[in-house]
Write a protein that holds these residues in place. Sequence first.
Motif, PDB file in Angstrom:
ATOM      1  N   PHE A  32      37.470 -44.766  22.777  1.00 50.11           N
ATOM      2  CA  PHE A  32      36.111 -45.293  22.707  1.00 50.11           C
ATOM      3  C   PHE A  32      36.062 -46.524  21.799  1.00 50.11           C
ATOM      4  CE2 PHE A  32      35.733 -40.549  22.897  1.00 50.11           C
ATOM      5  CZ  PHE A  32      35.531 -40.496  24.269  1.00 50.11           C
ATOM      6  N   GLU A  33      35.136 -47.422  22.076  1.00 46.91           N
ATOM      7  CA  GLU A  33      35.081 -48.695  21.355  1.00 46.91           C
ATOM      8  C   GLU A  33      34.908 -48.508  19.852  1.00 46.91           C
ATOM      9  OE1 GLU A  33      32.117 -51.195  22.998  1.00 46.91           O
ATOM     10  OE2 GLU A  33      33.099 -51.429  24.945  1.00 46.91           O
ATOM     11  N   SER A  34      34.188 -47.491  19.444  1.00 48.83           N
ATOM     12  CA  SER A  34      33.896 -47.316  18.018  1.00 48.83           C
ATOM     13  C   SER A  34      34.901 -46.415  17.309  1.00 48.83           C
ATOM     14  CB  SER A  34      32.497 -46.721  17.848  1.00 48.83           C
ATOM     15  OG  SER A  34      32.414 -45.448  18.483  1.00 48.83           O
ATOM     16  N   SER A  35      35.893 -45.886  18.019  1.00 48.60           N
ATOM     17  CA  SER A  35      36.840 -44.942  17.410  1.00 48.60           C
ATOM     18  C   SER A  35      37.692 -45.634  16.350  1.00 48.60           C
ATOM     19  CB  SER A  35      37.740 -44.333  18.480  1.00 48.60           C
ATOM     20  OG  SER A  35      37.004 -43.569  19.405  1.00 48.60           O
ATOM     21  N   GLU A  36      37.923 -44.918  15.253  1.00 46.99           N
ATOM     22  CA  GLU A  36      38.692 -45.462  14.143  1.00 46.99           C
ATOM     23  C   GLU A  36      39.839 -44.520  13.793  1.00 46.99           C
ATOM     24  OE1 GLU A  36      35.074 -47.607  11.643  1.00 46.99           O
ATOM     25  OE2 GLU A  36      35.630 -45.532  11.188  1.00 46.99           O
ATOM     26  N   LEU A  37      40.871 -45.090  13.135  1.00 47.61           N
ATOM     27  CA  LEU A  37      41.937 -44.253  12.599  1.00 47.61           C
ATOM     28  C   LEU A  37      41.389 -43.372  11.493  1.00 47.61           C
ATOM     29  CD1 LEU A  37      45.063 -46.585  12.162  1.00 47.61           C
ATOM     30  CD2 LEU A  37      44.488 -45.120  14.089  1.00 47.61           C
ATOM     31  N   GLN A  38      41.968 -42.177  11.374  1.00 48.59           N
ATOM     32  CA  GLN A  38      41.606 -41.310  10.257  1.00 48.59           C
ATOM     33  C   GLN A  38      42.621 -41.421   9.128  1.00 48.59           C
ATOM     34  OE1 GLN A  38      40.885 -37.524  12.624  1.00 48.59           O
ATOM     35  NE2 GLN A  38      39.057 -37.506  11.357  1.00 48.59           N
ATOM     36  N   VAL A  39      43.581 -42.335   9.256  1.00 47.65           N
ATOM     37  CA  VAL A  39      44.601 -42.542   8.237  1.00 47.65           C
ATOM     38  C   VAL A  39      44.680 -44.021   7.902  1.00 47.65           C
ATOM     39  CG1 VAL A  39      45.945 -40.537   8.982  1.00 47.65           C
ATOM     40  CG2 VAL A  39      46.464 -42.786   9.934  1.00 47.65           C
ATOM     41  N   ALA A  76      36.542 -50.388   6.745  1.00 47.93           N
ATOM     42  CA  ALA A  76      36.858 -49.169   6.009  1.00 47.93           C
ATOM     43  C   ALA A  76      38.025 -48.443   6.666  1.00 47.93           C
ATOM     44  CB  ALA A  76      35.641 -48.250   5.954  1.00 47.93           C
ATOM     45  N   SER A  77      38.115 -48.550   7.988  1.00 51.28           N
ATOM     46  CA  SER A  77      39.219 -47.961   8.751  1.00 51.28           C
ATOM     47  C   SER A  77      39.553 -48.905   9.903  1.00 51.28           C
ATOM     48  CB  SER A  77      38.832 -46.588   9.305  1.00 51.28           C
ATOM     49  OG  SER A  77      38.501 -45.682   8.275  1.00 51.28           O
ATOM     50  N   PRO A 203      33.515 -32.005   7.534  1.00 51.35           N
ATOM     51  CA  PRO A 203      34.285 -33.242   7.325  1.00 51.35           C
ATOM     52  C   PRO A 203      35.761 -32.965   7.091  1.00 51.35           C
ATOM     53  CG  PRO A 203      33.157 -32.637   5.312  1.00 51.35           C
ATOM     54  CD  PRO A 203      32.715 -31.647   6.356  1.00 51.35           C
ATOM     55  N   ILE A 204      36.585 -33.941   7.445  1.00 52.90           N
ATOM     56  CA  ILE A 204      37.999 -33.867   7.128  1.00 52.90           C
ATOM     57  C   ILE A 204      38.175 -34.028   5.620  1.00 52.90           C
ATOM     58  CG2 ILE A 204      38.391 -36.362   7.380  1.00 52.90           C
ATOM     59  CD1 ILE A 204      41.080 -35.674   8.694  1.00 52.90           C
ATOM     60  N   ASP A 205      39.125 -33.305   5.061  1.00 52.62           N
ATOM     61  CA  ASP A 205      39.415 -33.444   3.638  1.00 52.62           C
ATOM     62  C   ASP A 205      40.461 -34.545   3.485  1.00 52.62           C
ATOM     63  OD1 ASP A 205      40.068 -33.278   0.995  1.00 52.62           O
ATOM     64  OD2 ASP A 205      40.424 -31.115   0.962  1.00 52.62           O
ATOM     65  N   ASN A 206      40.014 -35.692   3.023  1.00 57.44           N
ATOM     66  CA  ASN A 206      40.894 -36.854   2.879  1.00 57.44           C
ATOM     67  C   ASN A 206      41.054 -37.233   1.413  1.00 57.44           C
ATOM     68  OD1 ASN A 206      42.549 -38.874   3.971  1.00 57.44           O
ATOM     69  ND2 ASN A 206      40.885 -40.374   3.940  1.00 57.44           N
ATOM     70  N   SER A 207      40.923 -36.249   0.534  1.00 52.38           N
ATOM     71  CA  SER A 207      40.975 -36.512  -0.900  1.00 52.38           C
ATOM     72  C   SER A 207      42.423 -36.716  -1.361  1.00 52.38           C
ATOM     73  CB  SER A 207      40.327 -35.351  -1.660  1.00 52.38           C
ATOM     74  OG  SER A 207      40.972 -34.126  -1.351  1.00 52.38           O
ATOM     75  N   PRO A 208      42.608 -37.323  -2.530  1.00 52.05           N
ATOM     76  CA  PRO A 208      43.968 -37.677  -2.980  1.00 52.05           C
ATOM     77  C   PRO A 208      44.930 -36.500  -3.055  1.00 52.05           C
ATOM     78  CG  PRO A 208      42.341 -38.850  -4.289  1.00 52.05           C
ATOM     79  CD  PRO A 208      41.576 -37.873  -3.436  1.00 52.05           C
ATOM     80  N   PHE A 209      44.505 -35.382  -3.644  1.00 49.76           N
ATOM     81  CA  PHE A 209      45.443 -34.279  -3.795  1.00 49.76           C
ATOM     82  C   PHE A 209      45.728 -33.601  -2.461  1.00 49.76           C
ATOM     83  CE2 PHE A 209      43.861 -34.758  -8.154  1.00 49.76           C
ATOM     84  CZ  PHE A 209      45.076 -34.885  -8.807  1.00 49.76           C
ATOM     85  N   SER A 245      35.748 -37.342  10.328  1.00 52.85           N
ATOM     86  CA  SER A 245      35.663 -38.342   9.263  1.00 52.85           C
ATOM     87  C   SER A 245      34.208 -38.498   8.836  1.00 52.85           C
ATOM     88  CB  SER A 245      36.231 -39.680   9.737  1.00 52.85           C
ATOM     89  OG  SER A 245      35.393 -40.260  10.720  1.00 52.85           O
ATOM     90  N   GLU A 246      34.007 -38.783   7.565  1.00 52.55           N
ATOM     91  CA  GLU A 246      32.641 -38.872   7.043  1.00 52.55           C
ATOM     92  C   GLU A 246      31.873 -40.023   7.691  1.00 52.55           C
ATOM     93  OE1 GLU A 246      31.931 -38.576   2.941  1.00 52.55           O
ATOM     94  OE2 GLU A 246      33.249 -36.852   2.627  1.00 52.55           O
ATOM     95  N   ARG A 247      32.559 -41.112   8.022  1.00 54.87           N
ATOM     96  CA  ARG A 247      31.873 -42.223   8.692  1.00 54.87           C
ATOM     97  C   ARG A 247      31.369 -41.788  10.066  1.00 54.87           C
ATOM     98  NH1 ARG A 247      32.582 -47.516   7.496  1.00 54.87           N
ATOM     99  NH2 ARG A 247      32.978 -48.036   9.679  1.00 54.87           N
ATOM    100  N   THR A 248      32.162 -40.984  10.768  1.00 54.39           N
ATOM    101  CA  THR A 248      31.739 -40.507  12.083  1.00 54.39           C
ATOM    102  C   THR A 248      30.588 -39.524  11.948  1.00 54.39           C
ATOM    103  OG1 THR A 248      33.989 -40.795  12.935  1.00 54.39           O
ATOM    104  CG2 THR A 248      32.511 -39.402  14.218  1.00 54.39           C
ATOM    105  N   LEU A 249      30.677 -38.626  10.976  1.00 50.02           N
ATOM    106  CA  LEU A 249      29.569 -37.691  10.743  1.00 50.02           C
ATOM    107  C   LEU A 249      28.277 -38.437  10.436  1.00 50.02           C
ATOM    108  CD1 LEU A 249      31.193 -34.807   8.640  1.00 50.02           C
ATOM    109  CD2 LEU A 249      30.119 -34.598  10.886  1.00 50.02           C
ATOM    110  N   ARG A 250      28.389 -39.469   9.620  1.00 54.65           N
ATOM    111  CA  ARG A 250      27.197 -40.247   9.272  1.00 54.65           C
ATOM    112  C   ARG A 250      26.643 -40.947  10.522  1.00 54.65           C
ATOM    113  NH1 ARG A 250      29.455 -43.288   5.808  1.00 54.65           N
ATOM    114  NH2 ARG A 250      29.353 -41.693   4.185  1.00 54.65           N
TER     115      ARG A 250
END
Length: 418
Positions: A32-39, A76-77, A203-209, A245-250
């Motif tokens: 999809f046009e708006s799809s972004e990487l999650q990494v 952002a991604s 949401p996906i957990d994308n935190s540092p740890f 991803s939080e951007r997608t949820l938003r």
Amino acid sequence: MSLACQIHEQIGRGAVFLDRQVDFRWHPGSAFESSELQVSHFKDLVTLVDPRSAYTFINYLHENGRLYHFLNAQFASVLRAEFEQYLNWAFRRNPLVRGGETVREIRYDSEFRVRTDHAVLSARDLVVGIGKQGRIPSQFQGWIGRNLFHSSDLLHIHPEVRQKHVCVVGGGQSGAEVLLHLLGGERRPASITWVSQRENYLPIDNSPFTNELFMPCFSDRFAAMSESKRKLFLRRFVLDQDGISERTLRAVYQALYRHEFLEPDLCDIALRPGCNVSRCINAGAGHRLTLQRGMGDVEEVTADIVILATGYENAVPGFLEPMADRLEQIDNELVIDEEFSVCWDGPRDRRIFVQNANPGQRGLAGPNLSLLAWRARRILDSLLRRAPCANPERPGFISRTALDSWCDTPGEEMGSGI
């Protein structure tokens, strides 16, 4: 592609990579046009093992005259569409890669015999990296067609959704992207029901740890765990790779806001988290789905179109069928050693490596981009019969004993399933 790039730069010969696509396409049925990487874009084909390579995403931007523009855009991604362009760029510039070559079967007779539509090739070793196939839960099998299909085929099928009742099943990233795609088109459905077995759209957990679980050192630690610990770990930390991803949820929430308050009566949207689809039957031109919440409430939903965003699963490729009974399997995965070589009954110096198909043995990063370059480097080291290159990265900050104890401590398991 990662292995092809590394072999081309380090050796330049002695290998060939076959792909049935003439041009490299990355998840074309759901791009999809708006799809972004999650990494991060650093998790490209080569950067994390050789940032000086000519095949990095940064060099792709540089050679195409848009590195400064990319920086100024402050994404952002990275958009999946741009990452696909990068992959196709690498695909086309690598002389070891042959597009338009469909592998029909592989047999073993002192050497591997690879039969394509155009030739029969001989090989000492094989590397298989064809990805996964869409998972179709049992209650939907037998109904697959133009009005009930996996989300990975959405852009291939292009169903007519205008004034139709659509049900999206699956509460992960794919389900959210399908919802946004349906709402963003000019021909909007009459209604959309979004069903998820999880208790909420999480949401996906994308935190540092959490991202320490996607480092090479953890992949080896995970492989050393007992089978029961590995299974428990994957269940407890499923949202570390399978959330939204939080951007997608938003974006989803903002789309719901617009439809509720600014664009009324365009499309009825019903969210059904915490529901399992217990039954699917034919209902005229569409299907009737039975939604069950726990052991209690039951709801019937009739949909003209059902889109299954139900994830992906392993499958032994059809071209390996002549050797399938010689390959060791466990829980729908080919059993591998620490070098990603399949355990089989053939000669030990004739090996079959598999990429991206062993999360049950190698952890959460098994099927995604995070360790792509590292997995390819380990396979290359094995092919060349050399010791693995020294890894300059320090171990993660979380201690080994703490990681091991996570699988021994009782705790609430985050949601799983569709």
